[in-house]
Design a protein around this motif. Structure first.
Motif, PDB file in Angstrom:
ATOM      1  N   SER A 126      40.570 -37.849 115.029  1.00 55.84           N
ATOM      2  CA  SER A 126      41.246 -38.779 114.118  1.00 55.84           C
ATOM      3  C   SER A 126      41.166 -38.281 112.680  1.00 55.84           C
ATOM      4  O   SER A 126      42.143 -38.327 111.932  1.00 55.84           O
ATOM      5  CB  SER A 126      40.619 -40.161 114.240  1.00 55.84           C
ATOM      6  OG  SER A 126      41.190 -41.061 113.320  1.00 55.84           O
ATOM      7  N   ARG A 127      39.989 -37.780 112.294  1.00 52.86           N
ATOM      8  CA  ARG A 127      39.824 -37.265 110.929  1.00 52.86           C
ATOM      9  C   ARG A 127      40.729 -36.064 110.680  1.00 52.86           C
ATOM     10  O   ARG A 127      41.400 -35.968 109.657  1.00 52.86           O
ATOM     11  CB  ARG A 127      38.365 -36.877 110.702  1.00 52.86           C
ATOM     12  CG  ARG A 127      38.093 -36.262 109.324  1.00 52.86           C
ATOM     13  CD  ARG A 127      36.632 -35.870 109.188  1.00 52.86           C
ATOM     14  NE  ARG A 127      36.233 -34.918 110.222  1.00 52.86           N
ATOM     15  CZ  ARG A 127      36.483 -33.631 110.174  1.00 52.86           C
ATOM     16  NH1 ARG A 127      37.137 -33.116 109.139  1.00 52.86           N
ATOM     17  NH2 ARG A 127      36.088 -32.824 111.138  1.00 52.86           N
ATOM     18  N   LYS A 143      47.981 -35.037 108.271  1.00 54.47           N
ATOM     19  CA  LYS A 143      49.052 -35.931 107.819  1.00 54.47           C
ATOM     20  C   LYS A 143      49.082 -35.998 106.302  1.00 54.47           C
ATOM     21  O   LYS A 143      50.146 -35.936 105.669  1.00 54.47           O
ATOM     22  CB  LYS A 143      48.843 -37.316 108.419  1.00 54.47           C
ATOM     23  CG  LYS A 143      49.879 -38.330 107.971  1.00 54.47           C
ATOM     24  CD  LYS A 143      49.591 -39.690 108.583  1.00 54.47           C
ATOM     25  CE  LYS A 143      50.614 -40.722 108.086  1.00 54.47           C
ATOM     26  NZ  LYS A 143      50.319 -42.072 108.620  1.00 54.47           N
ATOM     27  N   GLN A 144      47.891 -36.127 105.678  1.00 54.14           N
ATOM     28  CA  GLN A 144      47.847 -36.206 104.215  1.00 54.14           C
ATOM     29  C   GLN A 144      48.349 -34.922 103.572  1.00 54.14           C
ATOM     30  O   GLN A 144      49.055 -34.955 102.559  1.00 54.14           O
ATOM     31  CB  GLN A 144      46.410 -36.501 103.774  1.00 54.14           C
ATOM     32  CG  GLN A 144      45.917 -37.899 104.146  1.00 54.14           C
ATOM     33  CD  GLN A 144      44.481 -38.137 103.728  1.00 54.14           C
ATOM     34  OE1 GLN A 144      43.838 -37.268 103.150  1.00 54.14           O
ATOM     35  NE2 GLN A 144      43.956 -39.316 104.032  1.00 54.14           N
ATOM     36  N   GLU A 180      44.357 -37.190 110.486  1.00 54.19           N
ATOM     37  CA  GLU A 180      44.654 -37.851 109.218  1.00 54.19           C
ATOM     38  C   GLU A 180      44.729 -36.841 108.083  1.00 54.19           C
ATOM     39  O   GLU A 180      45.571 -36.945 107.182  1.00 54.19           O
ATOM     40  CB  GLU A 180      43.574 -38.897 108.929  1.00 54.19           C
ATOM     41  CG  GLU A 180      43.817 -39.722 107.681  1.00 54.19           C
ATOM     42  CD  GLU A 180      45.097 -40.539 107.768  1.00 54.19           C
ATOM     43  OE1 GLU A 180      45.670 -40.834 106.704  1.00 54.19           O
ATOM     44  OE2 GLU A 180      45.522 -40.867 108.897  1.00 54.19           O
TER      45      GLU A 180
END
Length: 440
Positions: free
Chosen positions: A192-193, A199-200, A196
């Motif tokens: 998940s990290r 994505k950022q 994310e």
């Protein structure tokens, strides 16, 4: 004449409320340089065959005297060729134009093209929402059947409880399950990290955020060096702007070096993204492996203690399936609400007005061009004729081009003139004298 309508294109679709958006309106799915790609795509849609067919059908152009002799494919191609779509720079506006002899007709046609484009855009969005609703409904029906089957199976296990005791084996299996679940939780957090973070990083250009705000980028030494180089070059370029103009070698060198450093920054970001993507892919694979191991351990637990563990597992599966069913049901409600509140992201800013002045022929400009060309051709013809003239006109021409000495010049007699002409006698006398003096 040329009639022009202006449409406004919003790259980001307006959302009345937060939730699932499956309409496909806007530039959300176009990646890097999304807004530019989206606007260019809209220009091609305006000039597309599909929009031409819609407009022809709406205007009934098949029976228009201008096109009645054309086949349908020829009519579509001819009408497409008349449509011009040009985006205005640095805006979200597109100019749609049609040129022709009948100014009322072309005004009607270009306004219909704009209307058909706007209607087509919202229609496509509604079609995608409808497809999404149908797919979700199908999935909900399947999940509902699965939930009922799992619930029946759970109730069946209640009647199959036995006195078979495998406490020692069950303890080992439960300990393994605990370890696997702990690892699975950790790897899920890592995945998940990483997801994310990726994505950022991908959203940085659209948000205009500082790339050094992310620890994964800020800690990269190579990227730090490139960024320092960019800051230094930007400072030099600003200084150069004071002393030099664009086009000066120093100015252009700094500009080129700055572009090169920018490419290096993008390249290094790509390397970091690739490294993070590999870590993310490995985490996803490891997560799938752990999930498989957990399923196997659960199956072993079922085989060890059918009376208790199997029931708990089936109950867990039923609860998970029910949670999935509830989540998809919520998504379904959000999609339905979004469909009701769906708004179009393109609109007509200015409808075409009947043009008052023709765009061609431009009589004054044509007259001026003709005068300039006529003057140029006249001067050119004069120089050309002079170039072709090889006549000797003066004694000096004889001496210059033939390298011979001129002994005398005899006038040419015309009809009616006789030998008594004084000038003629003097010419022959001068010639005789020149011959005597030039002889040995």
């Amino acid at each position: 004449y040329r009639a022009t309508a202006i449409v406004e294109v919003q790259p980001q679709a307006t959302s009345v409320r937060a939730g699932q958006d499956v309409s496909g309106l806007g530039a959300a799915g176009y990646g890097w340089f999304a807004e530019e790609k989206y606007l260019n795509t809209q220009v091609e849609i305006i000039k597309s065959r599909d929009l031409a067919e819609r407009t022809i059908a709406a205007l009934d152009l098949e029976h228009d005297p201008l096109f009645e002799e054309l086949e349908r494919d020829e009519l579509i191609d001819a009408f497409r060729g008349m449509i011009q779509a040009v985006p205005r720079r640095e805006t979200g506006l597109i100019e749609i134009s049609i040129s022709g002899l009948n100014k009322e007709k072309i005004t009607e046609w270009v306004n219909e093209v704009a209307n058909q484009y706007v209607d087509r855009n919202i229609q496509k969005g509604k079609e995608k929402v409808t497809e999404a609703v149908e797919l979700i409904e199908t999935e909900l029906a399947r999940l509902e059947a699965d939930v009922k089957a799992l619930e029946q199976q759970r109730l069946g296990f209640l009647h199959e409880l036995s006195a078979f005791n495998v406490e020692d084996q069950e303890e080992i299996v439960q300990e393994r399950l605990k370890t696997l679940n702990s690892e699975l939780t950790k790897i899920r957090l890592d995945a998940s990290r990483l997801g994310e973070t990726l994505k950022q990083i991908r959203e940085l250009p659209s948000r205009g955020a500082d790339i050094m705000a992310l620890p994964e980028l800020a800690q990269d030494l190579t990227l730090q060096e490139h960024l320092r180089s960019r800051v230094e070059l930007e400072r030099k370029l600003e200084s150069a702007k004071v002393d030099f103009r664009p086009g000066h070698p120093t100015y252009e060198r700094y500009t080129s070096e700055l572009a090169t450093v920018q490419l290096r920054i993008q390249g290094q970001i790509g390397v970091i993204v690739s490294r993070l993507q590999n870590s993310y892919d490995l985490a996803v694979e490891h997560r799938a492996y752990l999930e498989e191991q957990i399923d196997e351990a659960e199956q072993i637990s079922v085989s060890l203690d059918t009376a208790t563990s199997a029931y708990d597992i089936e109950k867990t599966k039923a609860e998970r399936k029910k949670q999935i069913f509830d989540a998809i049901s919520q998504t379904m409600n959000e999609v339905r609400m979004s469909a009701k509140l769906l708004t179009n992201n393109v609109s007509i800013l200015d409808e075409a007005q009947v043009p008052r002045y023709p765009i061609k022929p431009r009589k004054r400009a044509n007259l001026m061009i003709g005068a300039v060309l006529g003057l140029f051709l006249g001067v050119a013809a004069a120089f050309f004729l002079d170039y072709l003239d090889n006549t000797f006109r003066t004694p000096e021409d004889i001496e210059k081009y033939l390298g011979a000495s001129v002994l005398g010049v005899i006038p040419k007699l015309t009809t009616g003139e006789g030998l008594a002409n004084r000038a003629l006698r003097e010419a022959y006398q001068s010639l005789r004298t020149s011959i005597i003096f030039s002889s040995k």
